[in-house]
Design a protein around this motif. Structure first.
Motif, PDB file in Angstrom:
ATOM      1  N   UNK A   1       0.827  -1.194   0.000  1.00  0.00           N
ATOM      2  CA  UNK A   1       0.000   0.000   0.000  1.00  0.00           C
ATOM      3  C   UNK A   1       0.869   1.254   0.000  1.00  0.00           C
ATOM      4  N   UNK A   2       2.048   1.169   0.623  1.00  0.00           N
ATOM      5  CA  UNK A   2       3.015   2.262   0.629  1.00  0.00           C
ATOM      6  C   UNK A   2       4.380   1.721   0.216  1.00  0.00           C
ATOM      7  N   UNK A   3       5.230   2.605  -0.319  1.00  0.00           N
ATOM      8  CA  UNK A   3       6.591   2.186  -0.666  1.00  0.00           C
ATOM      9  C   UNK A   3       7.367   1.810   0.589  1.00  0.00           C
ATOM     10  N   UNK A   4       7.169   2.603   1.655  1.00  0.00           N
ATOM     11  CA  UNK A   4       7.844   2.316   2.918  1.00  0.00           C
ATOM     12  C   UNK A   4       7.044   2.928   4.055  1.00  0.00           C
TER      13      UNK A   4
ATOM     14  N   UNK B   1      13.980   7.512   6.799  1.00  0.00           N
ATOM     15  CA  UNK B   1      14.655   7.813   5.529  1.00  0.00           C
ATOM     16  C   UNK B   1      13.877   7.210   4.354  1.00  0.00           C
ATOM     17  N   UNK B   2      13.299   8.071   3.513  1.00  0.00           N
ATOM     18  CA  UNK B   2      12.582   7.612   2.327  1.00  0.00           C
ATOM     19  C   UNK B   2      11.183   7.102   2.575  1.00  0.00           C
ATOM     20  N   UNK B   3      10.702   7.133   3.817  1.00  0.00           N
ATOM     21  CA  UNK B   3       9.357   6.613   4.122  1.00  0.00           C
ATOM     22  C   UNK B   3       8.295   7.549   3.575  1.00  0.00           C
ATOM     23  N   UNK B   4       7.216   6.984   3.017  1.00  0.00           N
ATOM     24  CA  UNK B   4       6.103   7.826   2.602  1.00  0.00           C
ATOM     25  C   UNK B   4       4.973   7.831   3.626  1.00  0.00           C
ATOM     26  N   UNK B   5       5.058   6.942   4.627  1.00  0.00           N
ATOM     27  CA  UNK B   5       4.130   6.993   5.763  1.00  0.00           C
ATOM     28  C   UNK B   5       4.914   6.765   7.049  1.00  0.00           C
TER      29      UNK B   5
ATOM     30  N   UNK C   1       6.678  14.766   0.477  1.00  0.00           N
ATOM     31  CA  UNK C   1       5.269  14.371   0.459  1.00  0.00           C
ATOM     32  C   UNK C   1       4.930  13.350   1.534  1.00  0.00           C
ATOM     33  N   UNK C   2       5.775  13.242   2.558  1.00  0.00           N
ATOM     34  CA  UNK C   2       5.561  12.242   3.605  1.00  0.00           C
ATOM     35  C   UNK C   2       4.272  12.524   4.368  1.00  0.00           C
ATOM     36  N   UNK C   3       3.620  11.445   4.798  1.00  0.00           N
ATOM     37  CA  UNK C   3       2.408  11.537   5.622  1.00  0.00           C
ATOM     38  C   UNK C   3       2.717  10.996   7.008  1.00  0.00           C
ATOM     39  N   UNK C   4       2.227  11.686   8.030  1.00  0.00           N
ATOM     40  CA  UNK C   4       2.419  11.222   9.402  1.00  0.00           C
ATOM     41  C   UNK C   4       1.073  10.792   9.970  1.00  0.00           C
TER      42      UNK C   4
END
Length: 296
Positions: A59-62, A122-126, A155-158
């Motif tokens: 669902x997410x890259x990382x 590092x590199x996480x999108x969520x 564009x990271x989401x928390x």
């Protein structure tokens, strides 16, 4: 299954489709992992075949988890076990190295444990924040440091699963624009929780669906547009299990006082609570109506 028909049979109903499948099995169309010609059609890769697949890589890259306590563990397990997110695409950080090792071993050592928060994100999108409220300021500082080191995606989401912390706190503390705040409850630890959540306008509908999928992995999620409903839900679904557990405890103790063994009393109460809840959900009737059927 890849199918090429030289003269395609017309499958006009479920029964005809079933008959064809039975025929294929009887003719041993499968030999090991190979496919062979059967009658007037063959089973093979070709330009005419259609492939049906619902498999999605993740669902997410990382996804990065900051904190690996009970709530984080309750979320990681269904994500991995239901193939929503591969363990290899999940990184974790916790101040307790033993806690990280434990959760990593639970998933065959495939989770990536990190030595610091900047390394984890590092590199996480969520990013999922699952620390205790008193540790939030420290996490904020580390996330700002990650941004300075260019480790934080623009564009990271928390996603927060921390009680009592408003969205504004995360925006101001981290500088991240895309914030989702959620309030899960303890039954989420067995995949039966209910989570009320909301998010900033920067999170569009497509990503809202992704967040919903993540939260639904450990129960049911309810999206609200007004953040004040998150605080309200704390009193109902967040703290509610404590009242249910108190009722269970009291009923079991009453059963023991009547003369039942604790084991039997526990079974009676658990099934009564479970059955009554399922009955109310199944019928959809007002609780007062159901209560009156018992007491009158």
């Amino acid at each position: 299954l890849y199918v090429k028909y030289d003269h395609p049979p017309m499958l006009r109903s479920a029964s005809s489709a079933k008959a064809l499948c039975q025929s294929l099995l009887k003719q041993r169309c499968f030999e090991g992992n190979s496919l062979r010609k059967i009658g007037s059609f063959s089973l093979a890769n070709s330009s005419h075949h259609r492939t049906f697949s619902t498999k999605r890589e993740s669902v997410y890259d990382k996804i990065s988890f900051i904190g690996v306590g009970k709530m984080a563990g309750a979320l990681i397990s269904p994500l991995v076990n239901s193939s929503i997110q591969p363990a290899e695409k999940i990184s974790v950080y916790d101040v307790s190295a033993s806690a990280m090792d434990h959760i990593s071993k639970e998933h065959g050592g495939r989770l990536k444990t990190s030595a610091s928060i900047p390394e984890a994100v590092d590199g996480a999108d969520l990013i999922v924040m699952a620390v205790k409220p008193q540790s939030v300021l420290t996490v904020y500082e580390e996330l700002r440091k990650a941004r300075e080191l260019s480790l934080l995606r623009d564009d990271v989401t928390l996603l927060s699963v921390i009680a009592g912390k408003p969205i504004a706190s995360f925006v101001e503390g981290t500088g991240i624009a895309k914030i989702a705040r959620s309030m899960p409850n303890t039954p989420a630890q067995i995949g039966q929780g209910v989570t009320v959540w909301c998010c900033t306008p920067d999170i569009k509908s497509e990503e809202q669906k992704k967040i919903e999928e993540v939260l639904n992995s450990f129960g049911k999620s309810i999206y609200v547009e007004d953040e004040s409903y998150i605080d309200m839900s704390t009193a109902i679904s967040g703290s509610g299990p404590a009242y249910i557990f108190l009722l269970i405890e009291s009923m079991i103790d009453a059963g023991v006082d009547m003369g039942f063994s604790r084991e039997v009393a526990t079974t009676l109460v658990h099934q009564t609570i479970l059955g009554s809840t399922m009955y109310a959900m199944e019928t959809g009737e007002h609780p007062a109506v159901l209560r009156n059927r018992v007491t009158r």
